[in-house]
Design a protein around this motif. Structure first.
Motif, short mmCIF file in Angstrom:
data_model
loop_
_atom_site.label_atom_id
_atom_site.label_comp_id
_atom_site.label_asym_id
_atom_site.label_seq_id
_atom_site.Cartn_x
_atom_site.Cartn_y
_atom_site.Cartn_z
N ALA A 20 0.76 21.57 3.94
CA ALA A 20 1.60 21.25 4.77
C ALA A 20 1.10 19.84 5.56
O ALA A 20 1.77 18.78 5.63
CB ALA A 20 1.84 22.16 5.89
N VAL A 21 -0.17 19.97 5.92
CA VAL A 21 -0.85 18.74 6.60
C VAL A 21 -0.74 17.54 5.40
O VAL A 21 -0.65 16.42 5.97
CB VAL A 21 -2.26 19.03 6.92
CG1 VAL A 21 -2.57 17.82 7.71
CG2 VAL A 21 -2.00 20.21 8.26
N ARG A 22 -1.30 17.88 4.48
CA ARG A 22 -1.18 16.85 3.20
C ARG A 22 0.18 16.22 3.24
O ARG A 22 0.18 14.91 3.05
CB ARG A 22 -1.70 17.30 1.84
CG ARG A 22 -1.92 16.56 0.77
CD ARG A 22 -2.50 17.20 -0.39
NE ARG A 22 -1.93 18.20 -0.99
CZ ARG A 22 -2.00 19.48 -0.81
NH1 ARG A 22 -3.45 19.65 -0.24
NH2 ARG A 22 -1.19 20.39 -1.51
N ASP A 23 1.20 17.10 3.18
CA ASP A 23 2.61 16.48 2.99
C ASP A 23 2.61 15.66 4.06
O ASP A 23 3.37 14.53 4.00
CB ASP A 23 3.49 17.52 2.96
CG ASP A 23 5.07 17.19 3.10
OD1 ASP A 23 5.35 16.43 2.31
OD2 ASP A 23 5.69 17.50 4.12
N ILE A 24 2.47 15.95 5.05
CA ILE A 24 2.66 14.98 6.39
C ILE A 24 1.93 13.81 6.41
O ILE A 24 2.30 12.78 6.52
CB ILE A 24 2.37 15.87 7.75
CG1 ILE A 24 3.19 16.90 7.96
CG2 ILE A 24 2.40 14.94 9.12
CD1 ILE A 24 2.90 17.84 9.14
N LEU A 25 0.50 13.89 6.16
CA LEU A 25 -0.22 12.92 5.95
C LEU A 25 0.31 11.68 4.88
O LEU A 25 0.26 10.55 5.24
CB LEU A 25 -1.81 13.17 5.53
CG LEU A 25 -2.56 13.72 6.47
CD1 LEU A 25 -3.89 14.27 6.23
CD2 LEU A 25 -2.77 12.70 7.77
N ASN A 26 1.01 12.12 3.88
CA ASN A 26 1.36 11.26 3.01
C ASN A 26 2.70 10.51 3.25
O ASN A 26 2.94 9.55 2.90
CB ASN A 26 1.68 12.23 1.71
CG ASN A 26 0.74 12.69 0.94
OD1 ASN A 26 -0.39 12.18 0.95
ND2 ASN A 26 0.83 13.73 0.18
N TYR A 27 3.30 11.28 4.56
CA TYR A 27 4.70 10.64 4.92
C TYR A 27 4.19 9.51 5.86
O TYR A 27 4.65 8.39 5.87
CB TYR A 27 5.50 11.90 5.61
CG TYR A 27 6.61 11.06 6.36
CD1 TYR A 27 7.45 10.86 5.76
CD2 TYR A 27 6.53 11.02 7.52
CE1 TYR A 27 8.84 10.11 6.53
CE2 TYR A 27 7.61 10.50 8.48
CZ TYR A 27 8.66 10.09 7.67
OH TYR A 27 9.78 9.53 8.43
N VAL A 28 3.34 9.94 6.80
CA VAL A 28 2.97 8.96 7.87
C VAL A 28 2.43 7.92 7.61
O VAL A 28 2.32 6.80 8.23
CB VAL A 28 2.31 9.58 9.19
CG1 VAL A 28 3.21 10.88 9.49
CG2 VAL A 28 0.87 10.00 8.56
N VAL A 29 1.42 7.84 6.55
CA VAL A 29 0.72 6.61 6.04
C VAL A 29 1.46 5.37 5.84
O VAL A 29 1.28 4.37 5.82
CB VAL A 29 -0.02 6.96 5.04
CG1 VAL A 29 0.83 7.18 3.58
CG2 VAL A 29 -1.14 5.82 4.74
N ASN A 30 3.12 5.55 5.72
CA ASN A 30 3.91 4.52 5.00
C ASN A 30 4.70 4.14 6.38
O ASN A 30 5.54 3.46 6.02
CB ASN A 30 4.57 4.94 3.72
CG ASN A 30 3.85 5.09 2.66
OD1 ASN A 30 2.93 4.16 2.24
ND2 ASN A 30 4.01 6.24 2.02
N GLN A 31 4.48 4.69 7.65
CA GLN A 31 5.40 4.37 8.72
C GLN A 31 4.96 3.27 9.53
O GLN A 31 3.74 3.12 9.66
CB GLN A 31 5.43 5.62 9.59
CG GLN A 31 6.22 6.99 8.73
CD GLN A 31 7.38 6.43 7.96
OE1 GLN A 31 8.25 6.16 8.56
NE2 GLN A 31 7.17 6.91 6.78
N PRO A 32 5.89 2.55 10.13
CA PRO A 32 5.37 1.26 10.68
C PRO A 32 5.10 1.69 12.24
O PRO A 32 4.53 0.69 13.06
CB PRO A 32 6.69 0.53 10.79
CG PRO A 32 7.90 1.59 10.94
CD PRO A 32 7.39 2.69 9.89
N TYR A 33 5.06 2.75 12.72
CA TYR A 33 4.85 3.37 14.28
C TYR A 33 3.60 4.00 14.16
O TYR A 33 3.12 4.49 13.00
CB TYR A 33 5.91 4.14 14.61
CG TYR A 33 6.68 5.11 13.89
CD1 TYR A 33 5.81 6.29 13.71
CD2 TYR A 33 7.84 4.75 13.29
CE1 TYR A 33 6.46 7.33 12.86
CE2 TYR A 33 8.48 5.76 12.40
CZ TYR A 33 7.70 7.02 12.18
OH TYR A 33 8.22 7.99 11.40
N ASP A 34 2.80 4.15 15.36
CA ASP A 34 2.00 5.06 15.52
C ASP A 34 1.90 6.25 15.31
O ASP A 34 3.00 6.82 15.92
CB ASP A 34 0.94 4.63 16.72
CG ASP A 34 0.54 3.28 16.99
OD1 ASP A 34 0.13 2.75 15.89
OD2 ASP A 34 0.54 2.71 18.04
#
Length: 232
Positions: A20-34
């Motif tokens: 679950a954490v890996r899925d979240i990390l893969n998502y947030v790495v491409n987001q423009p916000y902190d």
């Protein structure tokens, strides 16, 4: 929204949480916000928190000394979070992190955005067994009736709160699974804007919810109704 905190309450989730954490990390790495990810280890006996710390050093892990319940883990996570919005999600990854995209259009208008498996547009990819699904539906109807809540799915764990929701977490009475409907009941009482959105959801057959948790949740419904009427 300039920043997002993602909080995951976890109890004995060493097997499911890393994915679950890996899925979240893969998502947030491409987001423009902190972004930040906070795992609240609710007194796990399987070293859940220590495992996440070793696998993902960038994740903040809060270790509670004893099992205090989902509600208390959420409260601790909310006040540790630094983001403009705080998203709570389940340790089993039942709702993919990418579903947050559906919440984004409502960020500026609503204090609470709640995922739902029961409204048009929801996509249940892996359903629950019949008995458990029917128990969940009946339980949700009971909760909505007793607390006069209009929402179709109070118990979905994919919920986002703005910092304006701090009073909800400051005055919580429920420390376990009833926290979901308590927060919604308090938010409704305070006239905070709430939006329910459909999400994709996968059932996990390795749920950590025990039979006694269901009974406690039903008792908590009446506890919340009493507290809401007394204090608002």
């Amino acid at each position: 929204m300039n920043s997002l905190s993602i909080v995951i309450p976890a109890y004995n989730e060493a097997k499911r949480l890393p994915a679950a954490v890996r899925d979240i990390l893969n998502y947030v790495v491409n987001q423009p916000y902190d972004t930040e990810i906070i795992v609240v280890d609710d007194g796990s006996k399987d070293n859940t928190g220590q495992l996440i710390q070793s696998l993902y050093p960038s994740v903040v892990v809060l270790l509670l000394g004893a099992n205090m319940g989902k509600g208390e883990a959420m409260r601790r996570g909310f006040f540790a979070a630094r983001g403009d919005y705080i998203l709570f999600t389940d340790a089993d990854g039942s709702t993919p992190m990418s579903e947050f995209e559906k919440m984004k259009p409502y960020i500026d208008q609503f204090s609470v955005i709640m995922g739902s498996r029961r409204i048009p547009g929801a996509d249940i990819r892996v359903p629950q067994h019949f008995f458990k699904a029917m128990s969940g539906r009946l339980g949700n109807l009971f909760i909505r009736f007793v607390l006069d809540l209009p929402f179709k799915d109070t118990q979905c764990g994919f919920k986002a709160f703005s910092k304006a929701c701090a009073p909800l977490f400051e005055h919580m009475e429920v420390r376990r699974f009833g926290v979901d409907f308590e927060l919604l009941a308090r938010a409704q009482k305070l006239h905070l804007a709430i939006q329910e959105i459909p999400v994709t959801w996968y059932n996990s057959n390795t749920s950590s919810v025990r039979l006694k948790d269901y009974f406690q949740t039903y008792l908590d419904v009446f506890k919340v109704r009493k507290e809401i009427r007394r204090y608002g």
